[in-house]
Scaffold this motif. Structure first.
Motif, mmCIF file in Angstrom:
data_model
loop_
_atom_site.group_PDB
_atom_site.id
_atom_site.type_symbol
_atom_site.label_atom_id
_atom_site.label_comp_id
_atom_site.label_asym_id
_atom_site.label_seq_id
_atom_site.Cartn_x
_atom_site.Cartn_y
_atom_site.Cartn_z
ATOM 1 N N PHE A 276 0.696 -1.315 -0.512
ATOM 2 C CA PHE A 276 0.197 0.181 -0.173
ATOM 3 C C PHE A 276 0.504 1.116 0.103
ATOM 4 O O PHE A 276 1.986 1.606 0.764
ATOM 5 C CB PHE A 276 -0.762 0.300 1.140
ATOM 6 N N ASP A 277 0.542 2.940 -0.938
ATOM 7 C CA ASP A 277 1.384 3.137 -0.958
ATOM 8 C C ASP A 277 0.936 4.415 -1.166
ATOM 9 O O ASP A 277 -0.627 3.773 -2.293
ATOM 10 C CB ASP A 277 2.711 2.994 -1.825
ATOM 11 N N ASP A 278 0.911 5.965 -1.145
ATOM 12 C CA ASP A 278 -0.534 6.637 -1.552
ATOM 13 C C ASP A 278 -0.406 7.233 -2.814
ATOM 14 O O ASP A 278 -0.449 8.376 -3.119
ATOM 15 C CB ASP A 278 -0.882 7.520 -0.443
ATOM 16 N N ILE A 279 1.000 7.036 -2.954
ATOM 17 C CA ILE A 279 2.016 7.605 -4.411
ATOM 18 C C ILE A 279 2.235 6.492 -5.436
ATOM 19 O O ILE A 279 3.054 5.284 -5.008
ATOM 20 C CB ILE A 279 2.742 8.273 -3.985
ATOM 21 N N PRO B 98 -4.793 8.914 0.325
ATOM 22 C CA PRO B 98 -4.008 9.735 1.028
ATOM 23 C C PRO B 98 -5.074 9.786 2.041
ATOM 24 O O PRO B 98 -6.197 10.854 1.984
ATOM 25 C CB PRO B 98 -2.969 11.114 0.490
ATOM 26 N N PHE B 99 -4.152 10.648 2.966
ATOM 27 C CA PHE B 99 -4.910 11.192 4.579
ATOM 28 C C PHE B 99 -4.397 11.546 4.982
ATOM 29 O O PHE B 99 -3.483 11.902 5.786
ATOM 30 C CB PHE B 99 -4.899 9.068 5.702
ATOM 31 N N MET B 100 -4.898 12.978 4.814
ATOM 32 C CA MET B 100 -4.088 14.559 5.196
ATOM 33 C C MET B 100 -5.718 15.051 5.906
ATOM 34 O O MET B 100 -6.369 14.571 5.722
ATOM 35 C CB MET B 100 -4.342 15.023 3.331
ATOM 36 N N LYS B 101 -5.099 16.499 6.703
ATOM 37 C CA LYS B 101 -5.519 17.190 7.271
ATOM 38 C C LYS B 101 -6.467 16.385 8.405
ATOM 39 O O LYS B 101 -8.121 16.105 8.722
ATOM 40 C CB LYS B 101 -6.881 17.157 5.991
ATOM 41 N N ALA B 102 -5.886 15.365 8.804
ATOM 42 C CA ALA B 102 -6.723 14.773 10.295
ATOM 43 C C ALA B 102 -7.662 15.494 11.041
ATOM 44 O O ALA B 102 -8.381 15.031 11.072
ATOM 45 C CB ALA B 102 -5.440 14.275 11.167
ATOM 46 N N HIS B 103 -6.839 15.980 11.381
ATOM 47 C CA HIS B 103 -8.216 17.290 11.979
ATOM 48 C C HIS B 103 -9.513 17.051 12.110
ATOM 49 O O HIS B 103 -10.428 16.811 12.334
ATOM 50 C CB HIS B 103 -8.082 18.298 12.447
ATOM 51 N N LEU B 104 -9.594 17.088 10.651
ATOM 52 C CA LEU B 104 -11.613 16.632 9.459
ATOM 53 C C LEU B 104 -11.863 15.868 9.158
ATOM 54 O O LEU B 104 -12.784 15.415 8.750
ATOM 55 C CB LEU B 104 -10.994 17.963 8.388
ATOM 56 N N ASN B 105 -10.454 14.916 8.950
ATOM 57 C CA ASN B 105 -10.598 13.926 8.615
ATOM 58 C C ASN B 105 -11.366 12.829 9.652
ATOM 59 O O ASN B 105 -11.248 11.506 9.238
ATOM 60 C CB ASN B 105 -10.235 13.273 7.188
ATOM 61 N N ARG B 106 -10.573 13.131 10.467
ATOM 62 C CA ARG B 106 -10.389 11.938 11.565
ATOM 63 C C ARG B 106 -11.658 11.326 12.087
ATOM 64 O O ARG B 106 -11.924 9.883 12.020
ATOM 65 C CB ARG B 106 -9.882 12.230 13.116
ATOM 66 N N GLU B 107 -12.704 11.939 11.708
ATOM 67 C CA GLU B 107 -13.781 11.335 11.935
ATOM 68 C C GLU B 107 -14.526 10.132 11.137
ATOM 69 O O GLU B 107 -15.130 8.897 11.174
ATOM 70 C CB GLU B 107 -15.318 12.627 12.215
ATOM 71 N N LYS B 108 -14.512 10.662 9.551
ATOM 72 C CA LYS B 108 -14.712 9.738 8.851
ATOM 73 C C LYS B 108 -13.682 9.092 7.994
ATOM 74 O O LYS B 108 -14.012 8.436 6.842
ATOM 75 C CB LYS B 108 -15.760 11.131 7.378
ATOM 76 N N ASP B 109 -12.488 8.369 7.351
ATOM 77 C CA ASP B 109 -11.815 7.997 7.147
ATOM 78 C C ASP B 109 -12.150 6.618 7.424
ATOM 79 O O ASP B 109 -11.178 6.394 8.674
ATOM 80 C CB ASP B 109 -10.392 8.937 7.525
ATOM 81 N N ARG B 110 -12.658 5.845 6.669
ATOM 82 C CA ARG B 110 -12.563 4.826 6.947
ATOM 83 C C ARG B 110 -11.802 3.243 5.942
ATOM 84 O O ARG B 110 -12.086 2.486 6.243
ATOM 85 C CB ARG B 110 -14.391 3.876 6.715
#
Length: 315
Positions: free
Chosen positions: A248-251, A267-279
């Motif tokens: 697995f790689d985002d690149i 890619p998992f970015m902007k953790a503060h915004l996406n922490r709740e919704k990244d599955r």
């Protein structure tokens, strides 16, 4: 091999051979000093009186043993900036329309020779022995397991949701290898901070850093660095091969030498915004469970992993 002097300190680089190029050398210097290749000026590397170009092989420079070479160059603002991968949004740039470009890169003699040298010279520090009969899962770190760009009190806040559950589940069927394009110091620190290194529920087999990567020349992109799985297969052929390995790689370009084995993770970015919704890791742990039933992964197209999963789950 020569010693490099920078800022009054000496560095010696042992992992390169005569077949490597000046660019390979600059990449190694980058991981030691944090000075980016394009900022390095190497005094004393000359071809016919002119500074050696990036693609010149080190062997052709006829350096005497114990030569000392001065490197001029300034480090970026902080080492973190450099050792962490580039923030450029790789999605657009790197998604090689992988097909035609790959065929050419994957089988080029010189690239296979670079892999063979890594197999011979790169020292793997095994944390846990490979387990008979397990598949292999190779994981990138930045933007795959955590968001290394946002600010936070602790690494835990930037960790991708479900990370430990994902690794625990994967460990039942897969040996786990961490491979990041940064320095081992940095990977070590990150894994400790995220609580991955000594987790009671799963084990990491080993970790690889940028020194295990190779540079390849691509027709459209020029020189790029990639993560060739051939380095692992060459060292651990009795356990892992192209039929039982997934990475697995985002690149996307990191898979150039083994496109079929790569799964491009969002890619998992902007953790503060996406922490709740990244599955993503939650769903991928289900995909890994599904495909672990197969004897051979080589028929899979990981680009369509979600489709594969929903088909299996609705039966």
């Amino acid at each position: 091999l020569p010693t490099y002097i920078w800022g009054g300190q000496e560095y010696s680089i042992s992992s390169l051979s005569e077949e490597d190029t000046v660019m390979d050398l600059k990449q190694s210097i980058k991981s030691l000093t944090g000075v980016l290749p394009e900022r390095q000026k190497l005094l004393g590397l000359k071809v016919k009186g002119k500074p050696a170009e990036d693609e010149v092989k080190l062997g052709s420079l006829k350096l005497k043993p114990n030569t000392k070479i001065m490197m001029m160059g300034t480090r970026e603002e902080s080492l973190e900036e450099v050792l962490a991968p580039h923030p450029e949004n790789d999605d657009v740039v790197n998604d090689f329309d992988i097909e035609e470009e790959v065929i050419e890169v994957e089988n080029r003699e010189e690239n296979l020779a670079k892999i063979a040298r890594r197999v011979k010279d790169y020292k793997v520090e095994e944390l846990n022995p490979p387990r008979e009969g397990k598949r292999l899962l190779v994981l990138d770190v930045d933007y795959t397991l955590f968001d290394h760009k946002s600010c936070a009190e602790s690494g835990q806040e930037l960790m991708r949701p479900y990370l430990h559950e994902f690794l625990t589940s994967a460990y039942e069927d897969y040996d786990i290898v961490i491979w990041s394009a940064t320095s081992m110091k940095w990977i070590d620190a990150k894994m400790k901070e995220l609580g991955v290194t000594d987790n009671p529920n799963y084990k990491i087999t080993f970790m690889l850093d940028s020194a295990a990567m190779i540079t390849v020349h691509t027709p459209k992109r020029g020189v790029v660095e990639v993560k060739p799985l051939g380095v692992i297969w060459g060292k651990y052929g009795e356990f892992y091969n192209r039929r039982n390995t997934i990475m697995f790689d985002d690149i996307g370009r990191n898979f150039l030498m083994n496109p079929q084995n790569g799964l491009k993770i969002r890619p998992f970015m902007k953790a503060h915004l996406n922490r709740e919704k990244d599955r993503e890791l939650y769903k991928l742990s289900q995909y890994l469970k599904e495909i672990a039933k197969l004897e051979d992964f080589s028929g899979l197209n990981h680009k369509h992993w979600e489709r594969y999963l929903s088909k299996r789950q609705h039966h």
